[in-house]
Design an enzyme around this catalytic site. Structure first.
Site, PDB file in Angstrom:
ATOM      1  N   GLY A   1       0.849  -1.097  -0.085  1.00 13.32           N
ATOM      2  CA  GLY A   1      -0.066   0.055  -0.142  1.00 13.32           C
ATOM      3  C   GLY A   1       0.737   1.369   0.037  1.00 13.32           C
ATOM      4  N   SER A   2       0.620   2.217  -0.703  1.00 15.26           N
ATOM      5  CA  SER A   2       1.262   3.336  -0.919  1.00 15.26           C
ATOM      6  C   SER A   2       0.729   4.572  -0.605  1.00 15.26           C
ATOM      7  CB  SER A   2       2.004   3.436  -2.395  1.00 15.26           C
ATOM      8  OG  SER A   2       0.790   3.629  -3.245  1.00 15.26           O
TER       9      SER A   2
ATOM     10  N   ASP B   1      -8.524  -4.994   0.742  1.00 19.35           N
ATOM     11  CA  ASP B   1      -7.869  -6.151   0.076  1.00 19.35           C
ATOM     12  C   ASP B   1      -6.959  -6.763   1.172  1.00 19.35           C
ATOM     13  OD1 ASP B   1      -9.222  -5.696  -2.204  1.00 19.35           O
ATOM     14  OD2 ASP B   1      -7.373  -4.356  -3.008  1.00 19.35           O
TER      15      ASP B   1
ATOM     16  N   HIS C   1     -20.223  10.024   6.340  1.00 16.20           N
ATOM     17  CA  HIS C   1     -19.917  11.457   6.487  1.00 16.20           C
ATOM     18  C   HIS C   1     -21.293  12.114   6.277  1.00 16.20           C
ATOM     19  CE1 HIS C   1     -18.360  15.500   5.606  1.00 16.20           C
ATOM     20  NE2 HIS C   1     -17.049  14.928   6.090  1.00 16.20           N
TER      21      HIS C   1
ATOM     22  N   ARG D   1     -19.752  13.530  13.863  1.00 13.41           N
ATOM     23  CA  ARG D   1     -20.235  13.095  12.469  1.00 13.41           C
ATOM     24  C   ARG D   1     -21.579  11.948  12.722  1.00 13.41           C
ATOM     25  NH1 ARG D   1     -14.741  12.025   9.391  1.00 13.41           N
ATOM     26  NH2 ARG D   1     -14.228  14.400   8.970  1.00 13.41           N
TER      27      ARG D   1
END
Lengths: 530, 242
Positions: free
Chosen positions: A8-9, A213, A234, A271
């Site tokens: 993951g980036s 994933d 949200h 929220r």
């Protein structure tokens, strides 16, 4: 064999990678897309850190706000650590060059960083960069990864974790470019693959690929998930496109009004409270709008330029002159991979998880605005550092190819699988189903209906398959794998929601409308039995 | 309505028919993939013009699919100067390597007093989402694939203008070769940037920074004195400053 493999980036993955590199270990970042396309880019409002630049603030107040928002089910030690790390994380980002918004107070360093108040906060605490906070943090992290010569493997879709005797040995990926299944050996792994908001397809601010994933891979590897029932909605997604209008719109003084022109809720409540209040109006067949006209053109263009442009493009309205039609949409998944207080995945040694994919017990039943960017940076570094420590003592013998061969077979099988059922409409149906039956307001009977429908989808899954049989760059295959992960995760979300016979934070059940601390002040932890 | 999309496998346009409703190009592509042709390949992410994944060319002009309202007769093609991987999906790695070559980062931090005005000074440049639209619109790549290109130069400029950067000289050195002087100042990049960034202006600013650091002003070399009209064709008034 690399010391640390990061999957993951986004902001969490890049922060972890930089921490690994700082300690002199080797690191590879593999991700299914390219860097800077991550969900982090969409975070707008800000990043919490007690600097007290605008008004008096204390770490104890940040801790108290976080615990209050979490409705008690969080690990206070983890919350304390994260909040205490806030100023350090900001100082680190400042040194990397993040272009934060500034005050005119003549101070240097982090002393001039502007801060604003987000919902549920007791002080102006969120550091921001206009309304592109996540984007600018993400890109600055990326620039620094390039500076440090960190290796990126783009187009690598995570298939499975490789473990031996309960210890991580690496992971297998579909190399989307070649179509080959490959194994990357590593002494430690950090999973930073993001949440699962895309399960609410069509009713989420998240990108399509936010399909959990990494969480699904942990389930398949025998790890567990927790807090899956807590999905933050949200309050203000655009009505037609589900695109986010930042909380800053309310933070800066925007009103919520219904079609009768009445304000019906304190806009700065947490929220979950605001989302339910809006949902109740929608249930009464009233429309709900965000009104920012009174803020004036100058303020709007300075503080919310992105929102103004998105409204013009997707809703064909000009927020300077008209009301913005909105609906609450799935935004953030508090739960995920069950980790311990070192962010190590419970049940898999040397495998760490951080960011939205992890359940680090800091957001509990509801995340405080501004804490997600803080988590990915502060805990991203923490995970990277812990993974490095593990790598120092880990065995260097690579795993055998059992998992690799299994996954090669699986991918080959998909190419021969029947595809009489098109999974794309089912993906959409899953989104509608979850929004209405496993959404803002829940009910046991409806949860059960949802579960039966999902089981029916799982049965039909065997007939879904892919139409595109190209080996390289097969996006149809990638989306099929993503949807398969979504189908694996959905029952954990529904089961956890079903088990929790109370209402707490983001989880609201009609027949049990209050908190039941005696029975449910705890985390629901689930495993997958194939 | 019908639109045409350039397919890599057949190296030709394929026609798709869509319902006549107002929608973004991205929504149209998703619809086509889900209901008509699962082999159509493109990349997309946030739908909100911030992840930089979905840039393509429509009727020869770079746009974000998620921010373009699709119209009857639109011709959709992949970005220029990027190896096409499949259909509208391109390889961004060579283009992104320009960031590395330009060393577009903060070289060495120094603590500085920053104000709201300082923030505003490079606010626009830091809005960049790396969608590569500017790179695709830059004609220099047709003749010089090693050019640093608009987004890398904008980013280099943003760091060079940061009061927290104590090694501006390192950036200045890197942007001179295949950099600021190779730009033709044609404005192609500026015209297509979905975030309203003006790389041409940033490159101009970098040029003066380079000169301030005592390096040769190669504007004139580039203009090619003695070759009449060359300058004006590239947006220069060859008599202007002189």
């Amino acid at each position: 064999m690399t010391d640390v493999l990061i999957i993951g980036s986004g902001g969490a993955g890049l922060s972890a990678a930089l921490a690994v590199k700082e300690q002199g270990a080797s690191v590879i970042i593999a991700s299914k897309s390219t860097p800077t396309t991550a969900q982090t880019s969409m975070a707008q409002g800000g990043m919490n850190a007690v600097l007290g630049n605008v008004e008096e603030d204390h770490i104890s107040m940040h801790i108290a706000d976080t615990i209050k928002s979490a409705h008690g089910i969080c690990d206070e030690n983890m919350v304390r650590k994260m909040c205490a790390d806030g100023p350090l994380a900001i100082a680190w980002l400042e040194r990397l060059g993040v272009p934060f918004s500034r005050l005119d107070n003549g101070k240097s360093g982090t002393g001039s960083i502007a801060q604003r108040k987000l919902g549920g906060a007791s002080a102006k605490r969120a550091c921001y960069a206009q309304d592109y906070t996540g984007l600018k943090i993400l890109h600055t992290l990326y620039d620094n990864c390039l500076k440090e010569g960190i290796e990126f493997l783009d187009d690598h879709f995570l298939l499975n974790l490789v473990t031996e005797d309960g210890t991580i040995k690496g992971a297998t990926f579909l190399d989307i470019r070649s179509g080959e299944v490959v194994q990357i050996d590593a002494k430690s792994v950090v999973i930073a693959t993001g949440g699962f908001g895309a399960l609410y397809h069509g009713y989420t601010t998240n990108a399509f690929g936010t399909t959990g994933d990494g969480i699904a891979a942990v389930l398949r590897a025998g790890g567990s998930v927790s807090d899956m029932e807590f999905v933050q909605f949200h309050p203000t997604g655009l009505k037609h496109s589900a695109i986010l209008v930042s909380e800053a719109a309310r933070g800066e003084g925007g009103y919520l009004v219904n079609s009768d022109g009445e304000r019906f809720v304190d806009e700065l409540s947490p929220r979950d409270v605001v989302a339910r209040a809006i949902f109740a109006q929608l249930e009464q067949e009233k429309e709900v709008f965000l009104d920012v006209r009174h803020l004036g053109k100058e303020k709007l263009m300075e503080l919310l330029p992105q929102e103004v442009a998105l409204c013009r493009l997707h809703e064909q309205i000009d927020p300077l002159e008209a009301l913005i039609p909105i609906k609450p949409v799935a935004h953030y998944t508090m739960g995920g991979i069950d980790v311990d207080d070192a962010l190590e995945v419970n049940g898999i040694k040397g495998c760490f998880a951080v960011g939205e994919c992890a359940s680090a017990k800091i957001h509990g039943a509801n995340r405080l605005g501004g804490n997600s960017l803080l988590e990915i940076v502060a805990f991203g570094r923490f995970a990277g550092s812990n993974a490095t420590k593990h790598a120092m003592f880990a065995r260097t013998t690579p795993a055998n190819d059992t998992q690799l061969l299994k996954d090669k077979d699986y991918i080959a099988h998909i190419f021969t699988q029947e595809h009489s059922v098109n999974f794309y409409p089912i993906r959409q149906r899953l989104g509608v189903l979850l929004y209405h039956k496993v959404g803002i307001v829940r009910q046991n009977a409806k949860l059960q209906e949802a579960l039966s429908e999902v089981i029916a989808m799982q049965v039909a899954h065997a007939r879904m398959g892919i139409v595109d049989h190209a080996k390289a760059h097969n996006q149809n295959l990638v989306e099929f794998l993503e949807f398969s992960n979504a189908l694996l995760l959905t029952p954990t979300l529904i089961s956890a929601a079903f088990s929790r016979d109370e209402s707490r934070g983001a989880h609201f059940k009609i027949e049990f409308a209050s908190e039941d601390n005696e029975r449910f002040k705890k985390h629901i932890v689930l495993k997958w039995k194939p | 309505m019908t639109i045409q999309i350039l397919r890599s496998q057949i190296n030709d346009y394929q026609t798709y028919t869509l319902a006549d409703e107002e929608m973004t190009l991205l929504k149209a592509l998703i619809k086509i993939k889900a209901t008509q042709d699962a082999t159509l390949t493109f990349t997309a992410g946030c739908r909100a013009s911030v992840c930089g994944t979905c840039a393509v060319r429509v009727n020869g002009r770079e746009v974000l699919s998620c921010a373009h309202k699709v119209r009857d007769g639109d011709m959709i093609e992949p970005l220029n100067y990027h190896p096409v991987l499949r259909d509208l999906k391109v390889d961004k790695q060579p283009a992104q390597k320009t960031l590395l070559n330009a060393t577009a980062w903060l070289h060495r931090y120094q603590e500085a007093v920053l104000t709201h005005k300082d923030e505003r000074f490079t606010e626009r440049q830091t809005d960049c989402i790396l969608c590569d639209a500017c790179y695709s619109a830059c004609p220099v790549f047709a003749v010089n694939p090693d050019f640093l290109g608009p987004f890398a130069l904008t980013r280099a400029y943003r760091y060079s203008a940061d009061k927290q950067e104590s090694e501006v000289k390192s950036i200045v050195e890197r942007v001179q070769h295949n950099g600021v002087w190779e730009c033709t100042l044609c404005s192609g990049c500026t015209l297509v940037c979905p975030k309203g960034i003006d790389p041409k202006m940033d490159i101009t600013m970098l040029r003066s920074l380079v000169v301030q650091h005592g390096y040769e002003d190669r504007t004139f070399a580039q203009m090619g004195f003695g070759t009449p009209d060359f300058g004006s064709e590239f947006g220069f008034d060859s008599n202007g400053e002189f």
